[in-house]
Design a protein around this motif. Structure first.
Motif, PDB file in Angstrom:
ATOM      1  N   ALA A  41       0.712  -1.380  -0.134  1.00  0.00           N
ATOM      2  CA  ALA A  41       0.085   0.016  -0.083  1.00  0.00           C
ATOM      3  C   ALA A  41       0.918   1.236  -0.179  1.00  0.00           C
ATOM      4  O   ALA A  41       0.666   2.069  -0.536  1.00  0.00           O
ATOM      5  CB  ALA A  41      -0.844  -0.060   1.223  1.00  0.00           C
ATOM      6  N   LEU A  42       1.754   1.134   0.681  1.00  0.00           N
ATOM      7  CA  LEU A  42       2.815   2.419   0.648  1.00  0.00           C
ATOM      8  C   LEU A  42       3.517   2.584  -0.637  1.00  0.00           C
ATOM      9  O   LEU A  42       3.603   3.678  -1.062  1.00  0.00           O
ATOM     10  CB  LEU A  42       3.981   2.345   1.909  1.00  0.00           C
ATOM     11  N   ALA A  45       1.049   4.244  -2.772  1.00  0.00           N
ATOM     12  CA  ALA A  45       0.974   5.629  -2.621  1.00  0.00           C
ATOM     13  C   ALA A  45       2.229   6.440  -3.098  1.00  0.00           C
ATOM     14  O   ALA A  45       1.977   7.419  -3.705  1.00  0.00           O
ATOM     15  CB  ALA A  45       0.866   5.801  -1.047  1.00  0.00           C
ATOM     16  N   ALA A  48       2.050   6.569  -6.997  1.00  0.00           N
ATOM     17  CA  ALA A  48       1.229   7.847  -7.358  1.00  0.00           C
ATOM     18  C   ALA A  48       1.729   9.032  -7.162  1.00  0.00           C
ATOM     19  O   ALA A  48       1.443  10.042  -7.994  1.00  0.00           O
ATOM     20  CB  ALA A  48      -0.097   7.539  -6.565  1.00  0.00           C
ATOM     21  N   LEU A  49       2.392   9.395  -6.192  1.00  0.00           N
ATOM     22  CA  LEU A  49       3.163  10.616  -5.712  1.00  0.00           C
ATOM     23  C   LEU A  49       3.980  10.831  -6.793  1.00  0.00           C
ATOM     24  O   LEU A  49       3.996  12.187  -7.146  1.00  0.00           O
ATOM     25  CB  LEU A  49       3.538  10.619  -4.024  1.00  0.00           C
TER      26      LEU A  49
END
Length: 60
Positions: A41-42, A45, A48-49
């Motif tokens: 999950a990290l 994220a 996407a960042l």
């Protein structure tokens, strides 16, 4: 508007790897360990960042 290709490449790599971890363990039928799921999950994220901030303009 110049795009930072290194950020895009690393972001896409993180997105693909994290998605493969999450979907791959689901296809195997084994439960996803909480630590591995958290790291995936990290990774999603962070990917996407990186992709979202790869241009000189304002991030989306």
């Amino acid at each position: 508007m110049a795009t930072d290709t290194r950020k895009v490449a690393v972001g896409v790599l993180l997105l693909v790897a994290s998605t493969a971890i999450i979907l791959g363990t689901g296809q195997l039928g084994s439960g996803l360990p909480p630590v591995l799921g958290s790291l995936a999950a990290l990774g999603l994220a962070a990917g996407a960042l990186l992709v979202g901030t790869s241009e000189d303009a304002r991030p989306v």
